[in-house]
Structure formats: structure tokens, C-alpha cells
Enzyme design. Sequence first.
Site, PDB file in Angstrom:
ATOM      1  N   ARG A 151      -1.551  -6.398  -8.191  1.00 54.41           N
ATOM      2  CA  ARG A 151      -0.448  -7.300  -7.851  1.00 54.41           C
ATOM      3  C   ARG A 151      -0.288  -8.388  -8.893  1.00 54.41           C
ATOM      4  O   ARG A 151       0.813  -8.804  -9.187  1.00 54.41           O
ATOM      5  CB  ARG A 151      -0.711  -7.951  -6.489  1.00 54.41           C
TER       6      ARG A 151
ATOM      7  N   SER B 204      -2.913  -8.084   2.713  1.00 58.32           N
ATOM      8  CA  SER B 204      -3.256  -7.861   4.117  1.00 58.32           C
ATOM      9  C   SER B 204      -3.753  -9.145   4.787  1.00 58.32           C
ATOM     10  O   SER B 204      -3.419  -9.433   5.930  1.00 58.32           O
ATOM     11  CB  SER B 204      -4.309  -6.767   4.251  1.00 58.32           C
TER      12      SER B 204
ATOM     13  N   LYS C 211     -16.346  -7.547   5.391  1.00 61.01           N
ATOM     14  CA  LYS C 211     -14.997  -8.107   5.485  1.00 61.01           C
ATOM     15  C   LYS C 211     -14.599  -8.444   6.917  1.00 61.01           C
ATOM     16  O   LYS C 211     -13.667  -9.192   7.130  1.00 61.01           O
ATOM     17  CB  LYS C 211     -13.965  -7.153   4.878  1.00 61.01           C
TER      18      LYS C 211
ATOM     19  N   HIS D 216       0.833  -1.207   0.000  1.00 61.37           N
ATOM     20  CA  HIS D 216       0.000   0.000   0.000  1.00 61.37           C
ATOM     21  C   HIS D 216       0.868   1.258   0.000  1.00 61.37           C
ATOM     22  O   HIS D 216       0.591   2.209  -0.738  1.00 61.37           O
ATOM     23  CB  HIS D 216      -0.908   0.044   1.239  1.00 61.37           C
TER      24      HIS D 216
END
Length: 163
Positions: free
Chosen positions: A95, A133, A41, A17
Site C-alpha cells: 500500500r 483491516s 495478532k 485484498h
Amino acid sequence: MRVGLYPGTFDPVTLGHIDIIERGLALVDRLVIGVAINRDKGPLFDLEERVAMIERECAAITARCGGEIVVHPFENLLIDCAREVGANVIVRGLRAVADFEYEFQMVGMNRALDASIETVFLMADARRQAIASKLVKEIARLGGDVSKFVPPMVKNELLKKFA
């Protein structure tokens, strides 16, 4: 003024990030970090903790690189958040190819909602492509060393959560 919005849950903020924030900042006059409130989430860190971590890391970035970074929590549609903060560009990090499929759909929907707001993709630095994460939290939960993946203060916050 060019205003960019970099949205995410940042649970927690990673070196990946940080890389996108630094590179995104070079493209705009003001970069707004949109910290998403996403109840689906089930984040490890609450909103206030995530905002505090981002603000701390962004203060270091602006001290190093200059520029203007604003942290803005949001719970509405991304395109509505972009309008709220006056963003004319949404910054997204990629990514891998798997990220692209989801992001491609999001761009299509966002363009249908407001064609005046562009989306810009920044490829993750090769050294940061594997960082997610979710994986960082799992490594920390199981007692692994996350220092290669997160800033030192974030590592400390993870250690406190899993102590």
C-alpha cells in the site's frame, strides 16, 4: 503449473485484498490464499469465520474472472506453507513505502530459506491504498460506515460482531 501463494490474516478480508487476489490470479494458474493463524495478532474473527469469508468472496471472483483459487489455513513458516501448496511464487500487496520495509526484510529471510520461491509485489490500486483491516475494524467498532472498504457480506459480519 504456476502456483501463487497470497498469505495474510484477512481479519477481515477487504476490498484491497480482493483487488490483489484478482490481479494475482491473472499471474498464476492456481492462487492459494494462505489464511494465517497468528495468535499474537488476536484476530476479531476466528479462523473458521475468516476462511468462510475468503471462500465466499473467492467464489465470486472465480465466477467473474475464472481461474482456480484455493483457501489454505496455515500456522507454520510462510516458506514452509509455500512448499506445502507447491507455490513457486509468493504474492504480496503493497500500500505504501512503510509496507515495503517490512516486506523487504521478509523477502530476504524467505530467499535465505528457499531461493527457488520468488516474491512478487503488487501495488494496491490507488482507490484502495488507505484500506487496512485494523482501521476497518476500528471504524466498524465505532459505528462508522465501512461499505467503501469491504464487500457487503463482510460488512454484515462486522456489524454482527459489534452489535
